[in-house]
Design a protein around this motif. Structure first.
Motif, PDB file in Angstrom:
ATOM      1  N   ASP A   4     -53.304  57.586 -27.732  1.00  0.00           N
ATOM      2  CA  ASP A   4     -51.999  58.068 -27.273  1.00  0.00           C
ATOM      3  C   ASP A   4     -51.342  57.146 -26.246  1.00  0.00           C
ATOM      4  O   ASP A   4     -50.217  57.365 -25.839  1.00  0.00           O
ATOM      5  CB  ASP A   4     -52.150  59.474 -26.679  1.00  0.00           C
ATOM      6  CG  ASP A   4     -53.386  59.582 -25.792  1.00  0.00           C
ATOM      7  OD1 ASP A   4     -54.110  58.577 -25.651  1.00  0.00           O
ATOM      8  OD2 ASP A   4     -53.605  60.659 -25.234  1.00  0.00           O
ATOM      9  N   THR A   6     -50.131  53.274 -25.339  1.00  0.00           N
ATOM     10  CA  THR A   6     -49.904  51.948 -25.915  1.00  0.00           C
ATOM     11  C   THR A   6     -49.737  50.928 -24.794  1.00  0.00           C
ATOM     12  O   THR A   6     -49.323  51.275 -23.687  1.00  0.00           O
ATOM     13  CB  THR A   6     -48.642  51.938 -26.798  1.00  0.00           C
ATOM     14  OG1 THR A   6     -47.545  52.436 -26.033  1.00  0.00           O
ATOM     15  CG2 THR A   6     -48.837  52.791 -28.041  1.00  0.00           C
ATOM     16  N   ARG A   8     -48.331  46.903 -23.929  1.00  0.00           N
ATOM     17  CA  ARG A   8     -47.526  45.757 -24.375  1.00  0.00           C
ATOM     18  C   ARG A   8     -47.326  44.840 -23.190  1.00  0.00           C
ATOM     19  O   ARG A   8     -47.567  45.227 -22.035  1.00  0.00           O
ATOM     20  CB  ARG A   8     -46.171  46.243 -24.914  1.00  0.00           C
ATOM     21  CG  ARG A   8     -45.375  47.000 -23.864  1.00  0.00           C
ATOM     22  CD  ARG A   8     -43.966  47.323 -24.303  1.00  0.00           C
ATOM     23  NE  ARG A   8     -43.291  48.163 -23.313  1.00  0.00           N
ATOM     24  CZ  ARG A   8     -42.754  47.738 -22.191  1.00  0.00           C
ATOM     25  NH1 ARG A   8     -42.827  46.446 -21.860  1.00  0.00           N
ATOM     26  NH2 ARG A   8     -42.157  48.566 -21.350  1.00  0.00           N
ATOM     27  N   SER A  60     -48.351  49.927 -19.707  1.00  0.00           N
ATOM     28  CA  SER A  60     -48.863  50.933 -20.641  1.00  0.00           C
ATOM     29  C   SER A  60     -47.875  52.084 -20.678  1.00  0.00           C
ATOM     30  O   SER A  60     -47.223  52.405 -19.679  1.00  0.00           O
ATOM     31  CB  SER A  60     -50.258  51.410 -20.237  1.00  0.00           C
ATOM     32  OG  SER A  60     -50.275  51.729 -18.884  1.00  0.00           O
ATOM     33  N   ASP A 102     -58.380  49.614 -21.242  1.00  0.00           N
ATOM     34  CA  ASP A 102     -57.470  49.209 -22.332  1.00  0.00           C
ATOM     35  C   ASP A 102     -56.787  47.876 -22.009  1.00  0.00           C
ATOM     36  O   ASP A 102     -56.603  47.029 -22.883  1.00  0.00           O
ATOM     37  CB  ASP A 102     -56.391  50.272 -22.556  1.00  0.00           C
ATOM     38  CG  ASP A 102     -56.934  51.529 -23.225  1.00  0.00           C
ATOM     39  OD1 ASP A 102     -58.095  51.521 -23.667  1.00  0.00           O
ATOM     40  OD2 ASP A 102     -56.189  52.517 -23.300  1.00  0.00           O
TER      41      ASP A 102
END
Ligand SMILES: CC(C)(COP(=O)(O)OP(=O)(O)OC[C@H]1O[C@@H](n2cnc3c(N)ncnc32)[C@H](O)[C@@H]1OP(=O)(O)O)[C@@H](O)C(=O)NCCC(=O)NCCS
Length: 154
Positions: A4, A6, A8, A60, A102
């Motif tokens: 859930d 992400t 970048r 995030s 992450d």
């Protein structure tokens, strides 16, 4: 990566949000330079950082909400210094450890990572907890800072 959330690379559209997080009172208290950052200086810094391959700034998101920013500065080949700043509205939700993991995974998709260091103020309990829980080890204390390192094995 958590399904859930992400991640970048940061871009110029993140400039004002990250400035707001940077000028948050707790952030200033925990950062080495605790002065207020002004928009013009931030813009110069941000534009320069976007072009610098040694700076790796990631955002995030949870849906459209930006939840956290991280900066990995490559101070030597494959060696990075990390700095994390959670959107103040998203703090205290126990997301930081998972987001940090992450980010490291994301960094490793395009950089060779051997070592990550973190410098944390002694008073920053939450930050110390997340680095320790993420496999960083305490290396030394420098005045009001604790230095942690994580050796990343490929
Ligand atoms: C450091 C930071 C990323 C942590 O994120 P957070 O959302 O506040 O923390 P979390 O909710 O994920 O909690 C992480 C751990 O710290 C603990 N914690 C959170 N706030 C705390 C506080 N004020 N005092 C003591 N422990 C705290 C949590 O209980 C959790 O530990 P646990 O898993 O053992 O229970 C965030 O607070 C932040 O951006 N702070 C300002 C910038 C900063 O300090 N950056 C780090 C510079 S090195």
């Amino acid at each position: 990566m958590s399904a859930d959330i992400t991640i970048r690379r940061a871009d110029l559209t993140d400039m004002s949000d990250t400035l707001e997080w940077r000028n948050d009172q707790l952030t200033r208290q925990m950062f080495r330079d605790d002065s207020e950052v002004f928009p013009d200086d931030n813009e110069k810094w941000f534009r320069y950082a976007m072009k610098d391959d040694r700076r790796n700034i990631f955002i995030s998101q949870f849906g459209d909400d930006k939840i956290c920013m991280v900066r990995f500065d490559e101070f030597e080949l494959s060696r990075f210094d990390v700095s994390i700043n959670m959107n103040p509205s998203w703090r205290g939700k126990r997301l930081s450890k998972r987001v940090l993991a992450d980010y490291i995974e994301f960094l490793r998709t395009f950089k060779t990572v051997e070592l990550i260091t973190a410098e944390v103020k002694n008073i920053n309990i939450a930050s110390k907890k997340i680095f320790i829980a993420s496999g960083f080890v305490f290396v030394r204390e420098d005045d009001e800072y604790c230095v942690y390192e994580k050796v990343v094995v490929s």
